[in-house]
Design an enzyme around this catalytic site. Structure first.
Site, PDB file in Angstrom:
ATOM      1  N   CYS A 179       0.871  -1.182   0.000  1.00 37.18           N
ATOM      2  CA  CYS A 179       0.000   0.000   0.000  1.00 37.18           C
ATOM      3  C   CYS A 179       0.900   1.221   0.000  1.00 37.18           C
ATOM      4  CB  CYS A 179      -0.857   0.000   1.264  1.00 37.18           C
ATOM      5  SG  CYS A 179      -1.837  -1.478   1.458  1.00 37.18           S
ATOM      6  N   ARG A 191       1.442   1.568  -6.042  1.00 38.18           N
ATOM      7  CA  ARG A 191       1.671   0.560  -4.989  1.00 38.18           C
ATOM      8  C   ARG A 191       0.375  -0.139  -4.592  1.00 38.18           C
ATOM      9  NH1 ARG A 191       6.442   1.361  -2.260  1.00 38.18           N
ATOM     10  NH2 ARG A 191       5.574   0.324  -0.447  1.00 38.18           N
ATOM     11  N   TRP A 219      -3.873  -1.692  -1.285  1.00 41.46           N
ATOM     12  CA  TRP A 219      -3.973  -2.950  -2.021  1.00 41.46           C
ATOM     13  C   TRP A 219      -4.486  -3.946  -0.996  1.00 41.46           C
ATOM     14  CZ3 TRP A 219      -2.160  -7.962  -1.860  1.00 41.46           C
ATOM     15  CH2 TRP A 219      -2.339  -8.715  -3.020  1.00 41.46           C
ATOM     16  N   ASN A 255       0.678  -0.208   6.200  1.00 45.41           N
ATOM     17  CA  ASN A 255       1.106  -1.010   5.047  1.00 45.41           C
ATOM     18  C   ASN A 255       1.779  -2.247   5.619  1.00 45.41           C
ATOM     19  OD1 ASN A 255       1.991  -2.042   2.629  1.00 45.41           O
ATOM     20  ND2 ASN A 255       3.773  -0.693   2.500  1.00 45.41           N
ATOM     21  N   GLY A 256       1.267  -3.423   5.269  1.00 44.50           N
ATOM     22  CA  GLY A 256       1.855  -4.674   5.769  1.00 44.50           C
ATOM     23  C   GLY A 256       0.756  -5.630   6.178  1.00 44.50           C
ATOM     24  N   GLU A 295       9.040 -13.630 -20.015  1.00 43.58           N
ATOM     25  CA  GLU A 295       8.812 -12.209 -19.731  1.00 43.58           C
ATOM     26  C   GLU A 295       7.750 -11.633 -20.659  1.00 43.58           C
ATOM     27  OE1 GLU A 295       9.358 -10.326 -17.419  1.00 43.58           O
ATOM     28  OE2 GLU A 295       9.098  -8.306 -18.232  1.00 43.58           O
ATOM     29  N   LYS A 337       4.266  -9.920 -19.374  1.00 35.92           N
ATOM     30  CA  LYS A 337       3.862  -8.561 -19.769  1.00 35.92           C
ATOM     31  C   LYS A 337       2.429  -8.575 -20.293  1.00 35.92           C
ATOM     32  CE  LYS A 337       6.052  -6.591 -18.038  1.00 35.92           C
ATOM     33  NZ  LYS A 337       6.971  -7.324 -17.231  1.00 35.92           N
ATOM     34  N   GLU A 372      -0.329  -9.580 -17.526  1.00 31.82           N
ATOM     35  CA  GLU A 372      -0.529  -8.716 -16.355  1.00 31.82           C
ATOM     36  C   GLU A 372      -1.158  -7.362 -16.721  1.00 31.82           C
ATOM     37  OE1 GLU A 372       2.792  -7.217 -14.118  1.00 31.82           O
ATOM     38  OE2 GLU A 372       4.109  -7.290 -15.843  1.00 31.82           O
ATOM     39  N   HIS A 404       5.922 -31.328 -25.683  1.00 32.23           N
ATOM     40  CA  HIS A 404       5.607 -32.165 -24.505  1.00 32.23           C
ATOM     41  C   HIS A 404       4.316 -31.700 -23.843  1.00 32.23           C
ATOM     42  CE1 HIS A 404       9.573 -33.972 -24.951  1.00 32.23           C
ATOM     43  NE2 HIS A 404      10.007 -32.747 -25.196  1.00 32.23           N
ATOM     44  N   LYS A 430       2.756  -2.365  -7.656  1.00 28.03           N
ATOM     45  CA  LYS A 430       4.122  -2.285  -8.167  1.00 28.03           C
ATOM     46  C   LYS A 430       5.118  -2.989  -7.262  1.00 28.03           C
ATOM     47  CE  LYS A 430       7.427  -0.970 -10.829  1.00 28.03           C
ATOM     48  NZ  LYS A 430       7.559  -1.613 -12.155  1.00 28.03           N
TER      49      LYS A 430
HETATM   50  C1  AGP Z   1       6.565  -7.356 -13.432  1.00 24.51           C
HETATM   51  O1  AGP Z   1       6.038  -6.662 -14.538  1.00 24.51           O
HETATM   52  C2  AGP Z   1       5.644  -7.310 -12.243  1.00 24.51           C
HETATM   53  N1  AGP Z   1       5.261  -5.996 -11.916  1.00 24.51           N
HETATM   54  C3  AGP Z   1       6.171  -8.106 -11.069  1.00 24.51           C
HETATM   55  O2  AGP Z   1       6.319  -9.433 -11.489  1.00 24.51           O
HETATM   56  C4  AGP Z   1       7.525  -7.641 -10.469  1.00 24.51           C
HETATM   57  O3  AGP Z   1       8.562  -7.895 -11.367  1.00 24.51           O
HETATM   58  C5  AGP Z   1       7.766  -8.435  -9.188  1.00 24.51           C
HETATM   59  O4  AGP Z   1       6.746  -8.115  -8.263  1.00 24.51           O
HETATM   60  C6  AGP Z   1       9.139  -8.165  -8.551  1.00 24.51           C
HETATM   61  O5  AGP Z   1       9.239  -6.818  -8.197  1.00 24.51           O
HETATM   62  P1  AGP Z   1      10.702  -6.255  -7.773  1.00 24.51           P
HETATM   63  O6  AGP Z   1      11.564  -6.350  -8.978  1.00 24.51           O
HETATM   64  O7  AGP Z   1      10.451  -4.856  -7.330  1.00 24.51           O
HETATM   65  O8  AGP Z   1      11.205  -7.134  -6.664  1.00 24.51           O
END
Ligand code: AGP
Length: 611
Positions: free
Chosen positions: A2, A27, A73, A99-100, A484, A488, A491, A507, A606
């Protein structure tokens, strides 16, 4: 994951809080709220985004010179008005944002309920503010700070907290265990935030709180003590962050801005580190490079996109330095009783430097005596401050939830590390090092050339905007890029996508292929091109739609593929830095076409600072 903000000073805090929450929305953005002290505590909060909160308070905006704010969040309790922060104590005289995760909140809530306390929300966070008030009620001689301290000793789990009391008009109380908090010190005013982005436009002087610390913030003052009431003298740092770095700069989304920033980000990551002739200068690792080079293996731990860059790192370091590498999901590594000892080294990779699982993996490795290393993008982050040594990627703030420039900057740092280790281990000759260095130095311009194809990639995206699924295939250095690219897409566009090593398609996944299945094939490395041709044939034989990311010389690939995105030639080891760019743009454009919230995709945040 958060966002928390706070202000105490002489200005009206409402706009400062709201703007700060806007900068922290990446966040978490399920709900938002502020509490402002003016006589009593005025709380305004609602489900939705910060702009929904602004609309909610437009009629009667609260004013005051002390306040806290939160963008959420959701972890416990659905994202609705009641569960939004700030939370008030039963008397209404204490407000708190958190936050936590409070792991023992159920037991605490039962105890407090038995004492007659009533709760408004379903959150774990509300338990803390009620506990503080219960402690104060049980002993009125206690100071507010002492009551907070006693409450936090009963709490297990993680927190970043900002707390205000209606009878203390010039004081903010903040505490940290496992969730980031920093304090900005201005002239006669102070700011609190989960990261530097809400603070940078007001002051560049910051104090980073560490776990187990409690701070009393006044206008321009910050007194820090441990949770055990031991006074501390904290260093005041100067932020290098700039305001324009956290603005969109004319782009429609942060993600597109950050995709286009990659040539500069990589150049910044290389600056002063890649020496003529292929030498490497990694100041942050200089004292430990020999220890890494002599380790029996290097373990890499990370999450999400950072885990993907770690996989590229495995290929790079084993290829160039012949040093065994194991890449682990941080969340799995930390619970596996890892077999690490004094001679081992663990490299934690994290853009934010605050990902809870990655930090926990780092702490697990340190507890076992391993050398702890970091590759991180945020100066002063928890990971940066807890590792024995590390490398900053210097990519600049990454605001878009989908990581783009962080990935390519991480891979760049991993190339530098692999090259430095290759020198130490004598596994690369001068010519090889010089060739790699020249090619690496040319990467920013080659990325710029790919970005110039944005319109063509948009046209391709337009054709596949409503595909129900995607498959991404790659081999060797580009297998992680397939993962990756799939991440992308899923998400930010919410289309199901999977990445696979291309040979694995036979497979199982090949059963998925039909004329509705776009298959992105990354055929950009010379040493696997024959095998990729076979994979393309297999997909075409089942009417799959082949989208090839390939190089000018791959004539057969271009003949067979239905759609082609060309990327410049480079060394196989560097091809991930180029192959990923079209996949970022493809995902971005499809998400935009689908009307998705590209910078703040649903359910995501994020920085995943909860486990
Ligand atoms: C990637 O696009 C995502 N936002 C997510 O997988 C991110 O890479 C992951 O949460 C790790 O974050 P960090 O690199 O800040 O540790």
């Amino acid at each position: 994951m958060c966002g928390i903000v706070g202000y105490v000073g002489s200005r009206d805090c409402r706009e400062i809080l709201l703007k700060g929450l806007g900068r922290l929305e990446y966040r978490g953005y399920d709900s938002a709220g502020i509490a402002v002290l003016n006589g009593g505590l005025h709380v305004a909060k609602c489900a939705g985004k910060v702009r929904d909160l602004e609309n909610r308070i437009a009629v009667a905006p609260p004013t005051g010179t002390l306040g806290i704010g939160h963008t959420r969040w959701a972890t416990h309790g659905p994202p609705d008005d009641t569960n939004a922060h700030p939370h008030l104590s039963q008397s209404g005289r204490i407000a708190l944002v958190h936050n936590g995760i409070i792991e023992n909140y159920t037991a605490l809530k039962q105890t407090l309920t038995a004492k007659g306390r009533t709760f408004q929300s379903q959150t774990d966070s509300e338990v803390v503010v009620q506990l503080i008030e219960e402690i104060l009620a049980s002993d009125p001689t206690l100071s507010f700070e002492a009551a907070i301290r006693l409450a936090l000793r009963q709490v297990t789990g993680t927190y970043g907290l900002a707390i205000v009391h209606a009878t203390e008009p010039g004081r903010l109380y903040v505490a940290r265990r496992g969730s980031p908090l920093l304090v900005g010190l201005g002239a006669g005013e102070s700011f609190v935030a989960s990261d530097a982005t809400p603070i940078v436009e007001y002051t560049n002087k910051v104090v980073y709180l560490d776990d187990g610390e409690l701070a009393v913030i006044g206008p321009g003052t910050c007194e820090v003590r441990t949770i055990d009431d031991v006074p501390l003298t904290k260093e005041v740092h100067e932020l290098a962050l700039s305001l324009d770095a956290i603005e969109k700069g004319g782009y429609p989304h942060f993600m597109l801005k950050e995709i286009h920033e990659q040539p500069r980000a990589i150049a910044d990551c290389l600056r002063g580190r890649l020496l003529p002739g292929g030498g490497v200068q990694l100041g942050g690792l200089s004292t430990v490079l020999d220890r890494i080079a002599q380790a029996p293996k290097l373990t890499i731990a990370a999450c999400g996109t950072s885990w993907h860059s770690g996989l590229v790192g495995e290929y790079l370091i084993e290829h160039l330095a012949r040093l065994p590498v194991e890449v682990e999901y941080a969340s799995e590594f930390r619970y596996r009783e890892p077999l690490l000892g004094d001679h081992d080294a663990l490299l934690a990779i994290s853009q934010s430097g605050e990902t809870a699982d990655t930090i926990a993996a780092l702490r697990e490795a340190k507890a076992r005596g391993a050398l702890s290393l970091g590759i991180c993008n945020v100066v002063g982050s928890t990971l940066a401050r807890e590792t024995d040594a590390g490398v900053y990627t210097h990519a600049g703030p990454e605001i878009g939830v989908a990581s783009t420039k962080a990935f390519t900057a991480q891979v760049t740092a991993l190339v530098l590390l692999a090259l430095a280790l290759a020198h130490r281990r004598g596994t690369i000759d001068r010519e090889g090092a010089a060739t790699l260095a020249d090619e690496l130095a040319a990467i920013p311009a080659k990325i710029a050339a790919i970005l110039a194809q944005e319109a063509a990639i948009k046209m391709l995206a337009d054709r596949f905007t409503y595909a129900p699924n995607f498959l991404y295939l790659g081999r060797s250095f580009n297998f992680p890029v397939a993962l990756e690219g799939a991440l992308k897409l899923k998400e930010i566009s919410y289309i199901h996508a999977e990445g696979y090593p291309a040979a694995e398609m036979k497979h199982g996944p090949i059963a998925l292929i039909d004329r509705l299945m776009p298959v992105v094939v990354i055929a950009a490395t010379a040493h696997t091109s024959d095998k990729m041709l076979a994979n393309i044939e297999e997909v075409k034989a089942r009417q799959g739609r082949v989208i090839a990311v390939t190089t000018p010389g791959q004539h057969e690939v271009k003949r067979l593929a239905e759609f082609v995105i060309e990327i410049p030639e480079t060394l196989d080891a560097l091809s991930p830095l180029l192959a990923v760019i079209p996949l970022q743009l493809l995902a971005y454009q499809i998400a935009v076409n689908r009307g998705c919230d590209v910078d703040q995709p649903r359910n995501l945040a994020k920085s995943v600072t909860v486990e």
